[in-house]
Design a protein around this motif. Structure first.
Motif, PDB file in Angstrom:
ATOM      1  N   ASP A  80     121.713  62.518  88.975  1.00 37.58           N
ATOM      2  CA  ASP A  80     122.704  62.883  89.988  1.00 37.58           C
ATOM      3  C   ASP A  80     123.816  63.716  89.345  1.00 37.58           C
ATOM      4  O   ASP A  80     124.618  63.207  88.553  1.00 37.58           O
ATOM      5  N   ARG A  81     123.897  64.989  89.691  1.00 30.37           N
ATOM      6  CA  ARG A  81     124.912  65.878  89.109  1.00 30.37           C
ATOM      7  C   ARG A  81     126.307  65.483  89.556  1.00 30.37           C
ATOM      8  O   ARG A  81     127.270  65.593  88.786  1.00 30.37           O
ATOM      9  N   THR A  82     126.448  65.015  90.806  1.00 30.05           N
ATOM     10  CA  THR A  82     127.756  64.595  91.291  1.00 30.05           C
ATOM     11  C   THR A  82     128.266  63.394  90.516  1.00 30.05           C
ATOM     12  O   THR A  82     129.448  63.332  90.141  1.00 30.05           O
ATOM     13  N   PHE A  83     127.384  62.429  90.252  1.00 28.38           N
ATOM     14  CA  PHE A  83     127.776  61.251  89.481  1.00 28.38           C
ATOM     15  C   PHE A  83     128.188  61.641  88.063  1.00 28.38           C
ATOM     16  O   PHE A  83     129.199  61.155  87.539  1.00 28.38           O
ATOM     17  N   LYS A  84     127.408  62.513  87.433  1.00 21.60           N
ATOM     18  CA  LYS A  84     127.763  62.954  86.083  1.00 21.60           C
ATOM     19  C   LYS A  84     129.092  63.696  86.071  1.00 21.60           C
ATOM     20  O   LYS A  84     129.914  63.510  85.160  1.00 21.60           O
ATOM     21  N   LYS A  85     129.314  64.530  87.084  1.00 26.49           N
ATOM     22  CA  LYS A  85     130.567  65.275  87.174  1.00 26.49           C
ATOM     23  C   LYS A  85     131.753  64.330  87.364  1.00 26.49           C
ATOM     24  O   LYS A  85     132.796  64.502  86.725  1.00 26.49           O
ATOM     25  N   SER A  86     131.601  63.345  88.243  1.00 27.26           N
ATOM     26  CA  SER A  86     132.692  62.400  88.489  1.00 27.26           C
ATOM     27  C   SER A  86     132.964  61.545  87.256  1.00 27.26           C
ATOM     28  O   SER A  86     134.122  61.233  86.950  1.00 27.26           O
ATOM     29  N   LEU A  87     131.913  61.175  86.535  1.00 31.18           N
ATOM     30  CA  LEU A  87     132.100  60.399  85.308  1.00 31.18           C
ATOM     31  C   LEU A  87     132.833  61.223  84.252  1.00 31.18           C
ATOM     32  O   LEU A  87     133.729  60.718  83.554  1.00 31.18           O
ATOM     33  N   TRP A  88     132.494  62.507  84.138  1.00 32.65           N
ATOM     34  CA  TRP A  88     133.176  63.384  83.195  1.00 32.65           C
ATOM     35  C   TRP A  88     134.634  63.591  83.601  1.00 32.65           C
ATOM     36  O   TRP A  88     135.532  63.532  82.749  1.00 32.65           O
ATOM     37  N   ASN A  89     134.883  63.827  84.895  1.00 29.40           N
ATOM     38  CA  ASN A  89     136.264  64.010  85.372  1.00 29.40           C
ATOM     39  C   ASN A  89     137.098  62.760  85.120  1.00 29.40           C
ATOM     40  O   ASN A  89     138.282  62.857  84.754  1.00 29.40           O
ATOM     41  N   THR A  90     136.506  61.588  85.327  1.00 24.60           N
ATOM     42  CA  THR A  90     137.227  60.339  85.072  1.00 24.60           C
ATOM     43  C   THR A  90     137.575  60.204  83.600  1.00 24.60           C
ATOM     44  O   THR A  90     138.679  59.782  83.242  1.00 24.60           O
ATOM     45  N   THR A  91     136.644  60.580  82.740  1.00 22.56           N
ATOM     46  CA  THR A  91     136.898  60.518  81.296  1.00 22.56           C
ATOM     47  C   THR A  91     138.015  61.468  80.888  1.00 22.56           C
ATOM     48  O   THR A  91     138.903  61.103  80.103  1.00 22.56           O
ATOM     49  N   VAL A  92     137.985  62.693  81.419  1.00 20.21           N
ATOM     50  CA  VAL A  92     139.030  63.675  81.105  1.00 20.21           C
ATOM     51  C   VAL A  92     140.384  63.182  81.599  1.00 20.21           C
ATOM     52  O   VAL A  92     141.401  63.260  80.881  1.00 20.21           O
ATOM     53  N   TYR A  93     140.409  62.663  82.814  1.00 22.67           N
ATOM     54  CA  TYR A  93     141.661  62.153  83.380  1.00 22.67           C
ATOM     55  C   TYR A  93     142.226  61.021  82.518  1.00 22.67           C
ATOM     56  O   TYR A  93     143.426  61.018  82.189  1.00 22.67           O
ATOM     57  N   ALA A  94     141.384  60.060  82.154  1.00 17.45           N
ATOM     58  CA  ALA A  94     141.846  58.944  81.326  1.00 17.45           C
ATOM     59  C   ALA A  94     142.296  59.415  79.951  1.00 17.45           C
ATOM     60  O   ALA A  94     143.278  58.894  79.397  1.00 17.45           O
ATOM     61  N   ALA A  95     141.600  60.410  79.381  1.00 20.16           N
ATOM     62  CA  ALA A  95     141.955  60.924  78.054  1.00 20.16           C
ATOM     63  C   ALA A  95     143.309  61.632  78.066  1.00 20.16           C
ATOM     64  O   ALA A  95     143.990  61.692  77.035  1.00 20.16           O
ATOM     65  N   ILE A  96     143.713  62.169  79.211  1.00 20.06           N
ATOM     66  CA  ILE A  96     145.016  62.833  79.312  1.00 20.06           C
ATOM     67  C   ILE A  96     146.114  61.833  79.663  1.00 20.06           C
ATOM     68  O   ILE A  96     147.165  61.779  79.017  1.00 20.06           O
ATOM     69  N   VAL A  97     145.861  61.018  80.689  1.00 22.09           N
ATOM     70  CA  VAL A  97     146.914  60.163  81.248  1.00 22.09           C
ATOM     71  C   VAL A  97     147.247  59.002  80.328  1.00 22.09           C
ATOM     72  O   VAL A  97     148.434  58.711  80.081  1.00 22.09           O
TER      73      VAL A  97
END
Length: 311
Positions: A80-97
């Motif tokens: 699922d590309r959407t799931f992979k994209k959301s997992l990556w976005n969540t990781t990026v968000y957590a890594a910044i915030v």
């Protein structure tokens, strides 16, 4: 052994009375713990078991029956590309915030702790974002990030910089959401660090100064930072978990757009379960999400145990 010898030396009547008192205390303890155990069972354990079970089915809302599909949902998640994209976005968000809000929270806590006046005022001012309803504040952030009339782009224009479409461009939307996340999390981290700073004995700073640590940086390196170890570990875990759980800002401001550039894991679960009504598939995503949270908590406990062991 000593207690057994003591009980053996008691008369039978005294032993029976002591045993009856212990049984009575055990019953009272069970009665007192029963409401908490019942609530834990109803609202945590049973829902978790239900989610894990539904993750192995093709259950959809509106259908009377469902089939057991085994690991099919999890296999679909891998593609699922959407799931992979959301997992990556969540990781990026957590890594910044998470690290940024921790650094700002610690810095503000140190400034407030060193200030001789206005501590209550500053604590309240910086904690207000935590107490504010984020959905209501979304209107304010939409105005601040507006590409034409927003104060941020207006200020950038004064120095000759063309401001981007903060919430409408794929290249800047995660940065914009991260700024909001940092704004909200910094005050909470500040309060936690203030609690840790207040628990540090003042005598340690005096001893460090006697030993030659006369600058504020030296005292921070030799006293404050080591003594804040347990607090920092707790703040790290809480910050990462809260960052991974981001949902309200995405739902309110971007709906996962543009082009899924801001879609995060909880928003994807919400879409699959409550928009597309694919509860079985959403449950499989939820199990992955719970596994991530449990892994973070397990990592925290391992690090804490290691620190205690070396101490």
């Amino acid at each position: 052994m000593a207690s057994l010898a003591l009980d053996a030396g008691r008369p039978p009547v005294a032993r029976s009375a002591a045993e009856a008192a212990k049984r009575r205390e055990a019953r009272i303890a069970l009665l007192l713990a029963a409401p908490a155990v019942l609530l834990l069972l109803l609202f945590v354990i049973l829902p978790t078991i239900a989610v894990i079970f539904l993750g192995f089915t093709d259950f959809e809302l509106g259908y009377a029956s469902f089939n057991f599909v085994g690991f099919e949902n999890y296999a679909d998640l891998l593609k699922d590309r959407t799931f992979k994209k959301s997992l990556w976005n969540t990781t990026v968000y957590a890594a910044i915030v998470a690290p940024t809000s921790m650094a700002l929270g610690l810095g503000i806590a140190l400034l407030i702790e060193s200030e001789g006046w206005g501590k209550s005022l500053f604590r309240t001012a910086f904690f207000l974002p935590v107490a504010s309803l984020l959905v209501a504040m979304a209107t304010v952030w939409q105005y601040l990030f507006h590409p034409t009339i927003g104060p941020i782009n207006t200020a950038l224009a004064l120095i000759g910089i063309d401001g981007p479409n903060w919430l409408g461009a794929s290249s800047t939307v995660m940065t914009s959401l991260s700024i909001i996340g940092i704004w909200q999390a910094t005050g909470f981290n500040m309060v936690l660090f203030l609690a840790g700073l207040s628990a540090i004995p003042r005598e340690l700073y005096q001893a460090a100064e006697v030993d030659g640590a006369r600058s504020a940086l030296s005292r921070f390196r030799l006293v404050t930072w080591p003594m804040l170890g347990p607090t920092t570990l707790f703040v790290t875990t809480i910050s990462i978990i809260n960052s991974v759980k981001v949902f309200e800002t995405v739902k309110t401001l971007t709906e996962g757009g543009p082009n899924k550039a801001s879609e995060v894991l909880l928003f994807t679960i919400y879409q699959e379960g409550f928009v597309f009504l694919k509860v079985g598939y959403a449950s499989a995503m939820t199990v992955i999400f719970l596994a991530i949270l449990v892994s973070l908590m397990f990592l925290q406990y391992r690090v804490m145990d290691r620190k205690v062991h070396y101490a």
